[in-house]
Design a protein around this motif. Structure first.
Motif, PDB file in Angstrom:
ATOM      1  N   ALA A  17       0.752  -1.182   0.071  1.00 52.73           N
ATOM      2  CA  ALA A  17       0.138  -0.067   0.129  1.00 52.73           C
ATOM      3  C   ALA A  17       1.079   1.335  -0.171  1.00 52.73           C
ATOM      4  O   ALA A  17       0.417   2.169  -0.733  1.00 52.73           O
ATOM      5  CB  ALA A  17      -0.955   0.002   1.334  1.00 52.73           C
ATOM      6  N   TYR A  21       1.220   4.171  -2.905  1.00 49.99           N
ATOM      7  CA  TYR A  21       0.783   5.374  -2.504  1.00 49.99           C
ATOM      8  C   TYR A  21       2.057   6.484  -3.008  1.00 49.99           C
ATOM      9  O   TYR A  21       1.904   7.452  -3.294  1.00 49.99           O
ATOM     10  CB  TYR A  21       0.876   5.395  -0.796  1.00 49.99           C
ATOM     11  CG  TYR A  21       0.762   6.906  -0.261  1.00 49.99           C
ATOM     12  CD1 TYR A  21      -0.593   7.858  -0.468  1.00 49.99           C
ATOM     13  CD2 TYR A  21       1.848   7.547   0.186  1.00 49.99           C
ATOM     14  CE1 TYR A  21      -0.446   8.979   0.169  1.00 49.99           C
ATOM     15  CE2 TYR A  21       1.869   8.787   0.677  1.00 49.99           C
ATOM     16  CZ  TYR A  21       0.404   9.553   0.677  1.00 49.99           C
ATOM     17  OH  TYR A  21       0.532  10.815   1.120  1.00 49.99           O
ATOM     18  N   GLN A  27       0.943  12.274  -3.327  1.00 47.47           N
ATOM     19  CA  GLN A  27       1.616  11.780  -2.037  1.00 47.47           C
ATOM     20  C   GLN A  27       2.225  12.741  -1.441  1.00 47.47           C
ATOM     21  O   GLN A  27       2.771  13.815  -2.143  1.00 47.47           O
ATOM     22  CB  GLN A  27       2.371  10.617  -2.435  1.00 47.47           C
ATOM     23  CG  GLN A  27       3.542  11.033  -3.192  1.00 47.47           C
ATOM     24  CD  GLN A  27       5.055  11.248  -2.508  1.00 47.47           C
ATOM     25  OE1 GLN A  27       4.952  11.133  -1.448  1.00 47.47           O
ATOM     26  NE2 GLN A  27       5.788  11.672  -3.314  1.00 47.47           N
ATOM     27  N   TRP A  75      -4.181   2.884   3.243  1.00 45.25           N
ATOM     28  CA  TRP A  75      -4.547   4.360   2.290  1.00 45.25           C
ATOM     29  C   TRP A  75      -5.198   5.482   3.146  1.00 45.25           C
ATOM     30  O   TRP A  75      -4.979   6.529   3.095  1.00 45.25           O
ATOM     31  CB  TRP A  75      -5.034   4.418   1.029  1.00 45.25           C
ATOM     32  CG  TRP A  75      -4.314   3.637  -0.046  1.00 45.25           C
ATOM     33  CD1 TRP A  75      -2.843   3.560  -0.030  1.00 45.25           C
ATOM     34  CD2 TRP A  75      -4.457   2.879  -1.129  1.00 45.25           C
ATOM     35  NE1 TRP A  75      -2.287   2.967  -1.005  1.00 45.25           N
ATOM     36  CE2 TRP A  75      -3.485   2.402  -1.996  1.00 45.25           C
ATOM     37  CE3 TRP A  75      -5.751   2.556  -1.551  1.00 45.25           C
ATOM     38  CZ2 TRP A  75      -3.473   1.789  -3.157  1.00 45.25           C
ATOM     39  CZ3 TRP A  75      -5.761   1.843  -2.839  1.00 45.25           C
ATOM     40  CH2 TRP A  75      -4.516   1.683  -3.604  1.00 45.25           C
TER      41      TRP A  75
END
Length: 93
Positions: A17, A21, A27, A75
């Motif tokens: 994850a 990301y 991000q 997330w």
């Protein structure tokens, strides 16, 4: 052994994850985002390894749902954790 598989699978799934990301344009962890291909490959390999370990503990369909739920949870939590660790840095509205 089952507990070790679950912990390792959760760690690999969380790593997947985070790898996905880091390839996203929005991000906030790195100054420059990870290249898209590298993010997809790293996240895919980690997610696949996590899926294999989850499959040792539960069925195939349940393993997929467990992994996807874990990825969605990471997330969702990651921006809040980053806001606590790095307050006031790189805010976007």
């Amino acid at each position: 052994m089952t507990t070790l598989n679950l912990l390792l699978a959760a760690g690999l799934g969380s790593g997947a994850a985070i790898a996905f990301y880091l390839g996203a344009p929005s991000q906030r962890l790195l100054v420059k985002r990870l290249p898209t291909l590298a993010s997809i490959v790293a996240g895919g390999v980690l997610a696949g390894a996590s899926l294999i370990l989850f499959h040792h503990v539960s069925g195939p369909a349940a393993s997929v749902f467990i992994l996807l739920t874990l990825i969605m949870g990471v997330w969702s939590a990651l921006p809040f954790i980053l806001a606590l660790v790095k307050p006031g840095r790189n805010r976007r509205t």
